[in-house]
Structures are given as structure tokens and as C-alpha cells.
Design a protein around this motif. Structure first.
Motif, PDB file in Angstrom:
ATOM      1  N   THR A 278       0.822  -1.205   0.000  1.00 11.23           N
ATOM      2  CA  THR A 278       0.000   0.000   0.000  1.00 11.23           C
ATOM      3  C   THR A 278       0.858   1.258   0.000  1.00 11.23           C
ATOM      4  N   LEU A 279       1.925   1.249   0.769  1.00 13.33           N
ATOM      5  CA  LEU A 279       2.846   2.387   0.772  1.00 13.33           C
ATOM      6  C   LEU A 279       3.528   2.544  -0.579  1.00 13.33           C
ATOM      7  N   THR A 280       3.856   1.431  -1.203  1.00  9.91           N
ATOM      8  CA  THR A 280       4.479   1.464  -2.520  1.00  9.91           C
ATOM      9  C   THR A 280       3.529   2.072  -3.539  1.00  9.91           C
ATOM     10  N   MET A 281       2.260   1.645  -3.528  1.00  5.56           N
ATOM     11  CA  MET A 281       1.284   2.204  -4.464  1.00  5.56           C
ATOM     12  C   MET A 281       1.034   3.676  -4.207  1.00  5.56           C
ATOM     13  N   ALA A 282       1.208   4.102  -2.972  1.00  9.48           N
ATOM     14  CA  ALA A 282       1.032   5.519  -2.634  1.00  9.48           C
ATOM     15  C   ALA A 282       2.222   6.358  -3.081  1.00  9.48           C
TER      16      ALA A 282
END
Length: 304
Positions: A278-282
Motif C-alpha cells: 500500500t505504501l508502494t502504491m502511494a
């Protein structure tokens, strides 16, 4: 609700998909399922209606496409799709989570057959999925998570489409337990070049504890190490990140569960993995994510 597009043949008499490659792509919306996941309601719908449902599920902002791997039945794909959606949404992802269902035979004995079908159906990931999604208004941000042989599907699919269809690309591409030759991802190699051209950032989650990939590299693929087992060879393309996951696996998977098969699939039950996704996609900085730690190598370690 489960939304996916499939290249499996559909048996109209039995009203179910088979494990054989189809001559066309079908778009599916599953609206409900039984508690054990064995019975689903919903079915095949027109592409236009399917795209609307993707938008209604959050696809006006972002879309995460899951590409499954070898030895995955359609039911197995749906089970993991549900886990991925629950996992990333628990950490704040607000987009749609969908899947590309290519025709794996769903058996460990069909490696070569699955590999052939993966290559054959790979172009439809882009032509029938990514490109129609990119044509939506407003245009969403698209990410992709590929597991195991799904990495081969993604690479082959990306490489088959140049800019003759218009310049295109997606945001974050993430592989876990990637069953592809590690040398393909070296800087200047074809896989590294394809990912550099078609994604904003590439992240490779790998684990030396993956016993399935140890077998796949050491025996099935003639000693050619898998990227999901050993990581990317140096030099690595700028913007491509190796994430070492041995310690995460040892910390969160009890000894009794550390079987050959589970060492290849544990990602889908790991909350820390979903937080990192999720952090990567953000678009967070790869080096400063709270889910990661520095190592004595050039890569980073997932550890939560």
C-alpha cells in the motif's frame, strides 16, 4: 464483489470456466460467494458494463491488477484476490482491486503446460485489460501485483505492445516470488528495459526461503536462478528495488507452516506485506518506508 477478466474457456453447458485457453477474453463480475468460497453468484457481462463496475469500485482513482501464478485454479485466484483486496484496503487503499485470470491448470504437475499458456495469453493482459482501463475517463492510476509465473505473464504482455497503440504505461509494478530468470531483470536486459519503459517504479519482493523457486531454478529451469528467490543481479536499473523478505518470513510464519508450498504463497497472509504494498502504491520513498530496513547489500529488507 470480485471483478476479473479471464482467458479461460467457458463451458456454457456446465456454466463454469475450464482450465483451457480461450479464443476471447471474458469479463466477469462475481457479486457474492458462500462462506467456504465454493459457490459464487454473478457471471459474464459486457466489457462496457464491467468497466463501469470497476469505476464504481474505486477505479476512477486507482486500480490494482492481480496476476496469479502457476498451479492456480480459478477458485484459488478468487480466494487470493479477496485476501489482497482486504489486505491493502485495511491499510488505506481506496481503489479497485481486480484480477487477470489466465488459464493455469491448477496442478503442480503442469508446469510446462502452464508456462506455455502463460506466454500464449500474456498479450491479453494489456490488450484486453490495461489498455481499456487506461482509456477510462477520468484516467485512473494503474498498479500491478504479479505472483510466481504471473511475472512471466506481465513481462511477456508488456513486451508485446509498443507505442503503435499510443504511448502507455502504468504506475507501480510489484512482483512477489517471481518465477522468471533473474538475469532478465539486470540493467540493460530485456526484462529490466521493459519494466523501465512501462512502469514508474518496479519492486521485486524475494525470499531465499522459497523452496518452490529453489526447485524451479535448480532443476526445472536448468540452474537459471529465479528473481523471486535470489533477487535482481547487479547492476540494477534506477527505480527498480529489491526487497529481501527472509526475516519477515521467519518472523511471521510458524515453523510448522514453513512447508514447500507455503514458502511460495505466504505473502497473501502477511499484513506487513500488504502494508508495504500500500505504501508502494502511494508512491512513498522506497528507502524511508517504516516497513523496511537497510541491509549490508544494495537491497532493502521487509521487516514489520
Amino acid at each position: 464483489m470480485a471483478l476479473f477478466f479471464s482467458r479461460r474457456t467457458y463451458n456454457a453447458q456446465k456454466k463454469k470456466f475450464t482450465d483451457n485457453p480461450a479464443a476471447l477474453t471474458r469479463y466477469v463480475s462475481m457479486t457474492d460467494q458462500s462462506d467456504d468460497g465454493s459457490v459464487h453468484t454473478g457471471g459474464i457481462i459486457p466489457q462496457s458494463e464491467w468497466l463501469k463496475q470497476v469505476q464504481q469500485a474505486g477505479g476512477t482513482k486507482e486500480i490494482l491488477i492481480y496476476v496469479h501464478g502457476f498451479n492456480t485454479s480459478q477458485k484459488g485466484m478468487l480466494d487470493r484476490l479477496a485476501k489482497i483486496e482486504t489486505g491493502v484496503k485495511a491499510h488505506g487503499f481506496q481503489g479497485a482491486v481486480i484480477a487477470y485470470d489466465w488459464p493455469s491448470d491448477g496442478t503442480v504437475l503442469a508446469y510446462n503446460s502452464d508456462r506455455g499458456d502463460a506466454k500464449k495469453t500474456a498479450p491479453h493482459l494489456v490488450d484486453d485489460g490495461i489498455l481499456p482501463l487506461l482509456a477510462l475517463t477520468p484516467r485512473p492510476k494503474i498498479h500491478l501485483i504479479a505472483h510466481s509465473m504471473g511475472g512471466l505473464v506481465a513481462l511477456r504482455g508488456f513486451s508485446d505492445f509498443g507505442d503503435s497503440v499510443g504511448h502507455w504505461g502504468i504506475d507501480q509494478v510489484m512482483f512477489c516470488s517471481a518465477d522468471i530468470d533473474a538475469t532478465w531483470l539486470e540493467k540493460g536486459a530485456w526484462g529490466g528495459l521493459v519494466l523501465d519503459e512501462r512502469s514508474k517504479r518496479f519492486t521485486n519482493y524475494y525470499s531465499g526461503r522459497d523452496r518452490v523457486l529453489a526447485l524451479a531454478g535448480g532443476l526445472i529451469n536448468g540452474g537459471r536462478e529465479r528473481a523471486g528467490h535470489v533477487g535482481m543481479p547487479s547492476p540494477v536499473t534506477k527505480g527498480h528495488w529489491d526487497i529481501y523478505c527472509n526475516e519477515q518470513y521467519k518472523k511471521h510464519v510458524p515453523d510448522a507452516q514453513q512447508t514447500m508450498v507455503y514458502s511460495h504463497r505466504w505473502w497473501f497472509d502477511n499484513d506487513g506485506f500488504y502494508k508495504d504494498l500500500t505504501l508502494t502504491m502511494a508512491g512513498k520513498d522506497a528507502k524511508t518506508m517504516p516497513t523496511r530496513r537497510p541491509t549490508n547489500q544494495a537491497d532493502l529488507a521487509l521487516l514489520t
